[in-house]
Design a protein around this motif. Structure first.
Motif, mmCIF file in Angstrom:
data_model
loop_
_atom_site.group_PDB
_atom_site.id
_atom_site.type_symbol
_atom_site.label_atom_id
_atom_site.label_comp_id
_atom_site.label_asym_id
_atom_site.label_seq_id
_atom_site.Cartn_x
_atom_site.Cartn_y
_atom_site.Cartn_z
ATOM 1 N N ASN A 179 -9.540 5.163 13.152
ATOM 2 C CA ASN A 179 -9.738 4.029 12.628
ATOM 3 C C ASN A 179 -9.449 3.923 11.118
ATOM 4 O O ASN A 179 -10.402 3.544 10.451
ATOM 5 C CB ASN A 179 -11.014 3.556 13.102
ATOM 6 N N SER A 180 -8.378 4.615 10.446
ATOM 7 C CA SER A 180 -7.850 4.358 9.357
ATOM 8 C C SER A 180 -8.936 5.329 8.139
ATOM 9 O O SER A 180 -8.819 5.217 7.187
ATOM 10 C CB SER A 180 -8.086 2.993 8.524
ATOM 11 N N GLY A 181 -9.698 6.127 8.939
ATOM 12 C CA GLY A 181 -10.164 7.381 8.059
ATOM 13 C C GLY A 181 -11.657 7.533 8.677
ATOM 14 O O GLY A 181 -12.152 8.830 8.333
ATOM 15 N N ARG A 193 -12.732 4.145 5.119
ATOM 16 C CA ARG A 193 -11.861 3.096 5.322
ATOM 17 C C ARG A 193 -12.014 2.824 6.798
ATOM 18 O O ARG A 193 -12.206 3.812 7.820
ATOM 19 C CB ARG A 193 -10.222 3.538 5.197
ATOM 20 N N GLY A 248 -5.674 1.706 16.699
ATOM 21 C CA GLY A 248 -6.988 1.482 16.351
ATOM 22 C C GLY A 248 -7.783 0.644 17.315
ATOM 23 O O GLY A 248 -9.199 0.717 17.154
ATOM 24 N N ASN A 275 -9.813 0.182 9.605
ATOM 25 C CA ASN A 275 -8.861 -0.676 9.762
ATOM 26 C C ASN A 275 -8.312 -1.221 8.496
ATOM 27 O O ASN A 275 -8.000 -2.317 8.280
ATOM 28 C CB ASN A 275 -9.168 -1.879 10.324
ATOM 29 N N TYR A 276 -7.803 0.107 7.988
ATOM 30 C CA TYR A 276 -7.102 -0.197 6.586
ATOM 31 C C TYR A 276 -7.522 -0.734 5.329
ATOM 32 O O TYR A 276 -7.194 -1.110 4.228
ATOM 33 C CB TYR A 276 -5.875 -1.055 6.676
ATOM 34 N N GLY A 311 -3.666 5.411 15.037
ATOM 35 C CA GLY A 311 -5.218 5.066 14.287
ATOM 36 C C GLY A 311 -6.286 5.551 15.161
ATOM 37 O O GLY A 311 -7.404 4.698 15.118
ATOM 38 N N ASN A 316 -1.567 -3.833 16.023
ATOM 39 C CA ASN A 316 -3.086 -3.302 15.838
ATOM 40 C C ASN A 316 -4.030 -4.125 16.609
ATOM 41 O O ASN A 316 -5.137 -4.527 16.338
ATOM 42 C CB ASN A 316 -3.456 -3.326 14.299
ATOM 43 N N SER A 343 0.899 -1.280 -0.078
ATOM 44 C CA SER A 343 -0.286 0.080 0.048
ATOM 45 C C SER A 343 0.903 1.318 0.152
ATOM 46 O O SER A 343 0.247 2.281 0.043
ATOM 47 C CB SER A 343 -1.096 -0.083 0.989
#
Length: 330
Positions: free
Chosen positions: A225-227, A243, A194, A245-246, A222, A173, A90
Motif C-alpha cells: 500500500n505504497s509503503g 505513505r 493496492g 495509496n501514494y 502495491g 488502482n 512524481s
C-alpha cells in the motif's frame, strides 16, 4: 517466479519514482531478480516517461524470450519535447517527453509499437490498459470507459491476433473500473494495485469472486500500500509520514496498521512477510509484484515471501476483526 514463489518485479521504482537511480543500479535490481529465479516483470510508459521500459529492455536483452513474462501498459502516449520538465508525475530525471492520455485505437497501437521499440522486443506477453478509472479522469470517466470498451480493447484484440500481444487486461488502482469493464468486455487478466492487501480489502466482496468465476487471473501490485505495510507505523513522526495509496497515510489507516503490527509482534511475524503472503491465499490471485529500487529491497522481498507463518497468526487477525470473515487465509 522467484525460488518457486509467485513473486514478480514491478518497474515503477526503476523509472525513478520519487528518487533517481542510475541505469546500472536499476539493471542490477533486474539482474538480481533474474538470479533469484524471477521471470515475471511489469513496466509502463508512465514510469519515467519510458525510462523503466528502456532499462528492462537492456537488462533482458540476453535472456531467452520464452523464459520470461513481460507486461507493459497503454493509455498514455509519450510526445517528444526538448523542453519537457525533468520531474513529472512524481518521477525524477525522466526522459524528454510529455504524456498525453490516449485510449483511442490509434493511440493504443502507437503505444504498443513505441513500447516494443523501447524494450527491443517483437511482442508483449501482457498489455494492460492503464489508469482508466474515475480517480484519474474525474468527470471524463464515462467517456474514457466507453473509449476503452469500444476502441482500446478491440484494438488490443486485433494486435493479439497479429501476435504483438498475448494477453489483455487492465492495470489500475481501482475496483469499480474493473467491474465496469468486466460487465461489458472479456479480459484475460488484471494488474490491481493496492486494493487487496493485508490492510485494504476493497476487491474482496465483488471483484475477486467475479474474476474467479470468469477465469480472469490477477497480479497484485502495491501489496505494501505504497509503503505503510513495508515500514509499519512505529515511531512515525510528523516530518516523516508513512505513505498509503501514494500519499500521506490518513489516521484511520495508521491505526489499523498499528493493530496489525501488534499481532505481528505477538507472533513474531514480520509485517512485510504477512503483507506479501496474505493476498496469495485467494484463488483468483496468481502473483504479487514487488517494486524495489535496490537489490537489498528485492532480496528482502524474497526472504519475506519465504518466511514461515503459523496458521494461528492469520486466525488471530480474523479474531480481532482485522481480517474479513470471507477472506481466504494462507
Amino acid at each position: 517466479m522467484a525460488n518457486g514463489l509467485p513473486l514478480g518485479l514491478g518497474g515503477a521504482a526503476l523509472g525513478n519514482l520519487f528518487t533517481a537511480i542510475s541505469d546500472e543500479a536499476a539493471e542490477a535490481v533486474i539482474s538480481a531478480a533474474l538470479q533469484a529465479g524471477c521471470r515475471t516483470f511489469d513496466t509502463a510508459p508512465h514510469y519515467g516517461n519510458g525510462l523503466s521500459e528502456h532499462r528492462f529492455g537492456h537488462a533482458l536483452r540476453g535472456v531467452p524470450r520464452e523464459s520470461f513474462v513481460l507486461s507493459t501498459k497503454v493509455g498514455r502516449v509519450l510526445v517528444p519535447d526538448a523542453h519537457a520538465a525533468r520531474a513529472q508525475n512524481s518521477y525524477i530525471e525522466v526522459l524528454p517527453f510529455n504524456q498525453r492520455w490516449d485510449y483511442s485505437a490509434a493511440g493504443v497501437r502507437r503505444s504498443v509499437e513505441d513500447s516494443l521499440q523501447r524494450l527491443g522486443l517483437a511482442r508483449l506477453d501482457v498489455a494492460y490498459v492503464h489508469d482508466c478509472d474515475a480517480a484519474c479522469h474525474g468527470d471524463a470517466y464515462p467517456q474514457v470507459l466507453r473509449q476503452v470498451i469500444t476502441e482500446a480493447l478491440p484494438e488490443l484484440r486485433r494486435m493479439r491476433a497479429e501476435g504483438l500481444v498475448r494477453h489483455i487486461g487492465l492495470g489500475v488502482n481501482d475496483v469499480q473500473v474493473c467491474l465496469d469493464v468486466l460487465h461489458e468486455a472479456e479480459l484475460d487478466c488484471l494488474l490491481l494495485a493496492g486494493r487487496y492487501s493485508l490492510l485494504d480489502h476493497a476487491a474482496l466482496p465483488a471483484l475477486l469472486p467475479l474474476c474467479e468465476q470468469r477465469g480472469v487471473r490477477i497480479a497484485l501490485g502495491g501489496v505494501f500500500n505504497s509503503g505503510i505495510l513495508a515500514t509499519g507505523v512505529k515511531g512515525v513522526t510528523a516530518g516523516h509520514p508513512v505513505r498509503f495509496n501514494y500519499g500521506p497515510a490518513p489516521e484511520a489507516w495508521i491505526a489499523r496498521t498499528a493493530a496489525i503490527e501488534a499481532v505481528c509482534d505477538r507472533f513474531q511475524v514480520p509485517l512485510r512477510a504477512a503483507a506479501l503472503r496474505f493476498p496469495l491465499a485467494h484463488p483468483a490471485v496468481e502473483i504479487v509484484m514487488a517494486g524495489p529500487q535496490t537489490i537489498a529491497h528485492w532480496q528482502d522481498a524474497v526472504t519475506m515471501m519465504g518466511h514461515a507463518i503459523a496458521p494461528a497468526f492469520w486466525q488471530a487477525l480474523r479474531d480481532e476483526a482485522l481480517m474479513p470473515a470471507e477472506a481466504p487465509l494462507p
